[in-house]
Design a protein around this motif. Structure first.
Motif, PDB file in Angstrom:
ATOM      1  N   LEU A 101       0.833  -1.202   0.000  1.00 16.93           N
ATOM      2  CA  LEU A 101       0.000   0.000   0.000  1.00 16.93           C
ATOM      3  C   LEU A 101       0.868   1.252   0.000  1.00 16.93           C
ATOM      4  O   LEU A 101       0.609   2.195  -0.757  1.00 16.93           O
ATOM      5  CB  LEU A 101      -0.927   0.009   1.223  1.00 16.93           C
ATOM      6  CG  LEU A 101      -1.712   1.294   1.464  1.00 16.93           C
ATOM      7  CD1 LEU A 101      -2.723   1.528   0.343  1.00 16.93           C
ATOM      8  CD2 LEU A 101      -2.394   1.260   2.823  1.00 16.93           C
ATOM      9  N   GLY A 102       1.903   1.267   0.815  1.00 21.37           N
ATOM     10  CA  GLY A 102       2.791   2.432   0.896  1.00 21.37           C
ATOM     11  C   GLY A 102       3.471   2.736  -0.417  1.00 21.37           C
ATOM     12  O   GLY A 102       3.589   3.905  -0.809  1.00 21.37           O
ATOM     13  N   ILE A 103       3.906   1.703  -1.113  1.00 18.12           N
ATOM     14  CA  ILE A 103       4.558   1.906  -2.413  1.00 18.12           C
ATOM     15  C   ILE A 103       3.569   2.488  -3.415  1.00 18.12           C
ATOM     16  O   ILE A 103       3.869   3.473  -4.108  1.00 18.12           O
ATOM     17  CB  ILE A 103       5.173   0.583  -2.929  1.00 18.12           C
ATOM     18  CG1 ILE A 103       6.362   0.183  -2.061  1.00 18.12           C
ATOM     19  CG2 ILE A 103       5.589   0.706  -4.395  1.00 18.12           C
ATOM     20  CD1 ILE A 103       6.866  -1.231  -2.305  1.00 18.12           C
ATOM     21  N   GLY A 104       2.392   1.901  -3.498  1.00 21.25           N
ATOM     22  CA  GLY A 104       1.375   2.410  -4.421  1.00 21.25           C
ATOM     23  C   GLY A 104       0.941   3.819  -4.080  1.00 21.25           C
ATOM     24  O   GLY A 104       0.778   4.672  -4.958  1.00 21.25           O
ATOM     25  N   LEU A 105       0.767   4.088  -2.779  1.00 17.44           N
ATOM     26  CA  LEU A 105       0.363   5.420  -2.338  1.00 17.44           C
ATOM     27  C   LEU A 105       1.461   6.445  -2.611  1.00 17.44           C
ATOM     28  O   LEU A 105       1.170   7.573  -3.033  1.00 17.44           O
ATOM     29  CB  LEU A 105       0.013   5.383  -0.846  1.00 17.44           C
ATOM     30  CG  LEU A 105      -0.638   6.619  -0.256  1.00 17.44           C
ATOM     31  CD1 LEU A 105      -1.932   6.949  -0.983  1.00 17.44           C
ATOM     32  CD2 LEU A 105      -0.888   6.418   1.225  1.00 17.44           C
ATOM     33  N   ALA A 106       2.718   6.063  -2.408  1.00 18.28           N
ATOM     34  CA  ALA A 106       3.829   6.977  -2.666  1.00 18.28           C
ATOM     35  C   ALA A 106       3.887   7.365  -4.141  1.00 18.28           C
ATOM     36  O   ALA A 106       4.074   8.548  -4.468  1.00 18.28           O
ATOM     37  CB  ALA A 106       5.148   6.346  -2.227  1.00 18.28           C
ATOM     38  N   VAL A 107       3.711   6.397  -5.018  1.00 13.01           N
ATOM     39  CA  VAL A 107       3.718   6.684  -6.457  1.00 13.01           C
ATOM     40  C   VAL A 107       2.575   7.633  -6.812  1.00 13.01           C
ATOM     41  O   VAL A 107       2.766   8.628  -7.526  1.00 13.01           O
ATOM     42  CB  VAL A 107       3.639   5.377  -7.284  1.00 13.01           C
ATOM     43  CG1 VAL A 107       3.370   5.667  -8.755  1.00 13.01           C
ATOM     44  CG2 VAL A 107       4.913   4.570  -7.117  1.00 13.01           C
ATOM     45  N   ALA A 108       1.383   7.337  -6.304  1.00 11.20           N
ATOM     46  CA  ALA A 108       0.220   8.193  -6.587  1.00 11.20           C
ATOM     47  C   ALA A 108       0.422   9.603  -6.049  1.00 11.20           C
ATOM     48  O   ALA A 108       0.099  10.586  -6.731  1.00 11.20           O
ATOM     49  CB  ALA A 108      -1.041   7.571  -5.993  1.00 11.20           C
ATOM     50  N   LEU A 109       0.980   9.720  -4.847  1.00 12.16           N
ATOM     51  CA  LEU A 109       1.188  11.040  -4.258  1.00 12.16           C
ATOM     52  C   LEU A 109       2.256  11.835  -5.001  1.00 12.16           C
ATOM     53  O   LEU A 109       2.120  13.062  -5.160  1.00 12.16           O
ATOM     54  CB  LEU A 109       1.547  10.915  -2.779  1.00 12.16           C
ATOM     55  CG  LEU A 109       0.406  10.488  -1.863  1.00 12.16           C
ATOM     56  CD1 LEU A 109       0.913  10.268  -0.442  1.00 12.16           C
ATOM     57  CD2 LEU A 109      -0.721  11.506  -1.869  1.00 12.16           C
ATOM     58  N   VAL A 110       3.293  11.181  -5.474  1.00  9.21           N
ATOM     59  CA  VAL A 110       4.325  11.874  -6.250  1.00  9.21           C
ATOM     60  C   VAL A 110       3.732  12.413  -7.551  1.00  9.21           C
ATOM     61  O   VAL A 110       3.939  13.575  -7.915  1.00  9.21           O
ATOM     62  CB  VAL A 110       5.536  10.953  -6.523  1.00  9.21           C
ATOM     63  CG1 VAL A 110       6.437  11.521  -7.606  1.00  9.21           C
ATOM     64  CG2 VAL A 110       6.323  10.726  -5.242  1.00  9.21           C
ATOM     65  N   VAL A 111       2.970  11.567  -8.242  1.00 10.56           N
ATOM     66  CA  VAL A 111       2.348  11.994  -9.498  1.00 10.56           C
ATOM     67  C   VAL A 111       1.386  13.154  -9.247  1.00 10.56           C
ATOM     68  O   VAL A 111       1.419  14.171  -9.949  1.00 10.56           O
ATOM     69  CB  VAL A 111       1.630  10.810 -10.190  1.00 10.56           C
ATOM     70  CG1 VAL A 111       0.758  11.280 -11.337  1.00 10.56           C
ATOM     71  CG2 VAL A 111       2.645   9.786 -10.671  1.00 10.56           C
ATOM     72  N   LEU A 112       0.528  13.011  -8.249  1.00  8.75           N
ATOM     73  CA  LEU A 112      -0.425  14.086  -7.939  1.00  8.75           C
ATOM     74  C   LEU A 112       0.287  15.345  -7.454  1.00  8.75           C
ATOM     75  O   LEU A 112      -0.106  16.460  -7.810  1.00  8.75           O
ATOM     76  CB  LEU A 112      -1.432  13.613  -6.880  1.00  8.75           C
ATOM     77  CG  LEU A 112      -2.491  12.633  -7.344  1.00  8.75           C
ATOM     78  CD1 LEU A 112      -3.271  12.088  -6.150  1.00  8.75           C
ATOM     79  CD2 LEU A 112      -3.435  13.283  -8.347  1.00  8.75           C
ATOM     80  N   GLY A 113       1.324  15.169  -6.646  1.00  7.80           N
ATOM     81  CA  GLY A 113       2.076  16.324  -6.140  1.00  7.80           C
ATOM     82  C   GLY A 113       2.762  17.100  -7.247  1.00  7.80           C
ATOM     83  O   GLY A 113       2.738  18.337  -7.268  1.00  7.80           O
ATOM     84  N   VAL A 114       3.383  16.397  -8.174  1.00  4.29           N
ATOM     85  CA  VAL A 114       4.042  17.060  -9.310  1.00  4.29           C
ATOM     86  C   VAL A 114       3.005  17.761 -10.177  1.00  4.29           C
ATOM     87  O   VAL A 114       3.187  18.914 -10.591  1.00  4.29           O
ATOM     88  CB  VAL A 114       4.868  16.034 -10.132  1.00  4.29           C
ATOM     89  CG1 VAL A 114       5.316  16.621 -11.460  1.00  4.29           C
ATOM     90  CG2 VAL A 114       6.066  15.564  -9.322  1.00  4.29           C
ATOM     91  N   ALA A 115       1.900  17.087 -10.438  1.00  2.40           N
ATOM     92  CA  ALA A 115       0.835  17.709 -11.241  1.00  2.40           C
ATOM     93  C   ALA A 115       0.281  18.943 -10.534  1.00  2.40           C
ATOM     94  O   ALA A 115       0.021  19.970 -11.168  1.00  2.40           O
ATOM     95  CB  ALA A 115      -0.288  16.698 -11.501  1.00  2.40           C
ATOM     96  N   TRP A 116       0.132  18.884  -9.231  1.00  5.92           N
ATOM     97  CA  TRP A 116      -0.380  20.019  -8.458  1.00  5.92           C
ATOM     98  C   TRP A 116       0.614  21.175  -8.494  1.00  5.92           C
ATOM     99  O   TRP A 116       0.241  22.339  -8.657  1.00  5.92           O
ATOM    100  CB  TRP A 116      -0.654  19.570  -7.029  1.00  5.92           C
ATOM    101  CG  TRP A 116      -1.344  20.597  -6.163  1.00  5.92           C
ATOM    102  CD1 TRP A 116      -2.111  21.654  -6.559  1.00  5.92           C
ATOM    103  CD2 TRP A 116      -1.323  20.649  -4.745  1.00  5.92           C
ATOM    104  NE1 TRP A 116      -2.574  22.352  -5.477  1.00  5.92           N
ATOM    105  CE2 TRP A 116      -2.108  21.739  -4.340  1.00  5.92           C
ATOM    106  CE3 TRP A 116      -0.722  19.858  -3.768  1.00  5.92           C
ATOM    107  CZ2 TRP A 116      -2.296  22.071  -2.996  1.00  5.92           C
ATOM    108  CZ3 TRP A 116      -0.936  20.193  -2.440  1.00  5.92           C
ATOM    109  CH2 TRP A 116      -1.710  21.287  -2.067  1.00  5.92           C
ATOM    110  N   ALA A 117       1.911  20.859  -8.364  1.00  2.00           N
ATOM    111  CA  ALA A 117       2.942  21.901  -8.393  1.00  2.00           C
ATOM    112  C   ALA A 117       3.005  22.575  -9.761  1.00  2.00           C
ATOM    113  O   ALA A 117       3.209  23.794  -9.854  1.00  2.00           O
ATOM    114  CB  ALA A 117       4.297  21.309  -8.029  1.00  2.00           C
ATOM    115  N   LEU A 118       2.831  21.783 -10.823  1.00  2.00           N
ATOM    116  CA  LEU A 118       2.913  22.351 -12.168  1.00  2.00           C
ATOM    117  C   LEU A 118       1.644  23.111 -12.555  1.00  2.00           C
ATOM    118  O   LEU A 118       1.722  24.199 -13.135  1.00  2.00           O
ATOM    119  CB  LEU A 118       3.186  21.239 -13.194  1.00  2.00           C
ATOM    120  CG  LEU A 118       4.553  20.561 -13.099  1.00  2.00           C
ATOM    121  CD1 LEU A 118       4.656  19.415 -14.091  1.00  2.00           C
ATOM    122  CD2 LEU A 118       5.669  21.571 -13.312  1.00  2.00           C
ATOM    123  N   ALA A 119       0.495  22.546 -12.229  1.00  2.00           N
ATOM    124  CA  ALA A 119      -0.764  23.159 -12.643  1.00  2.00           C
ATOM    125  C   ALA A 119      -1.293  24.148 -11.602  1.00  2.00           C
ATOM    126  O   ALA A 119      -1.931  25.138 -11.952  1.00  2.00           O
ATOM    127  CB  ALA A 119      -1.816  22.089 -12.926  1.00  2.00           C
TER     128      ALA A 119
END
Length: 175
Positions: free
Chosen positions: A41-59
């Protein structure tokens, strides 16, 4: 009606509503499976949070920030359910079949007759091996009836595989 059973049902009807028979000795699986599932769960959540975090920072859109918060809440909820779900797993060996139980909201009881088993697998992925765990997978003629018992120590998984294989061969010979 007497109030002995659930919703006023007589005691004889109560057993049909209980998914786990009390007449067998249930074997629990290793609690180490909780750590395996939490790491997954932690690995999957970390990947999702990184993707969402980068998208949030860019957009910079507030919906992406809300998605990060939602993902975190979902991760906490899933972590709680993982602990309870692993504790719900169990198996019992009877004379003619193997019982496997699991599930929280939807409780599932699989009864696999030894005579129906075609072969038994023991598998362990890298994360399971790191925690000294293995999974026993039962294969039957009907694909929908395949059952598995995760979270077993390798010695118990091998013992169960050998016993199920021997019982399956004994029961199949009489057909």
């Amino acid at each position: 009606m007497s109030g002995d059973g659930p919703a006023g049902l007589p005691p004889a009807s109560r057993s049909a509503l209980e998914p786990w028979p009390d007449t067998v000795r249930w074997q629990p699986i290793s609690r180490d499976l909780i750590w395996v599932e939490l790491i997954r769960l932690g690995i999957g959540l970390a990947v999702a949070l990184v993707v969402l975090g980068v998208a949030w920072a860019l957009a910079g859109h507030w919906l992406l920030g809300a998605a990060v918060g939602g993902a975190l809440l979902l991760g906490v909820w899933r972590a709680i359910t993982i602990v309870r779900a692993v504790r719900a797993w169990g198996y019992a060996e009877r004379d003619d079949d193997l019982l496997v139980r699991h599930g929280l909201l939807v409780r599932r009881l699989s009864i696999v007759p030894y005579s129906r088993m075609q072969f038994v697998d023991v598998s362990a992925g890298p994360l399971e091996r790191a925690f000294d765990l293995a999974t026993v997978q039962l294969h039957t003629a009907a694909a929908a009836s395949d059952a598995r018992v995760p979270g077993l120590r390798p010695a118990e998984a091998s013992r169960l595989r050998d016993r199920l294989t021997a019982l399956g061969e004994d029961r199949a010979e009489g057909l």
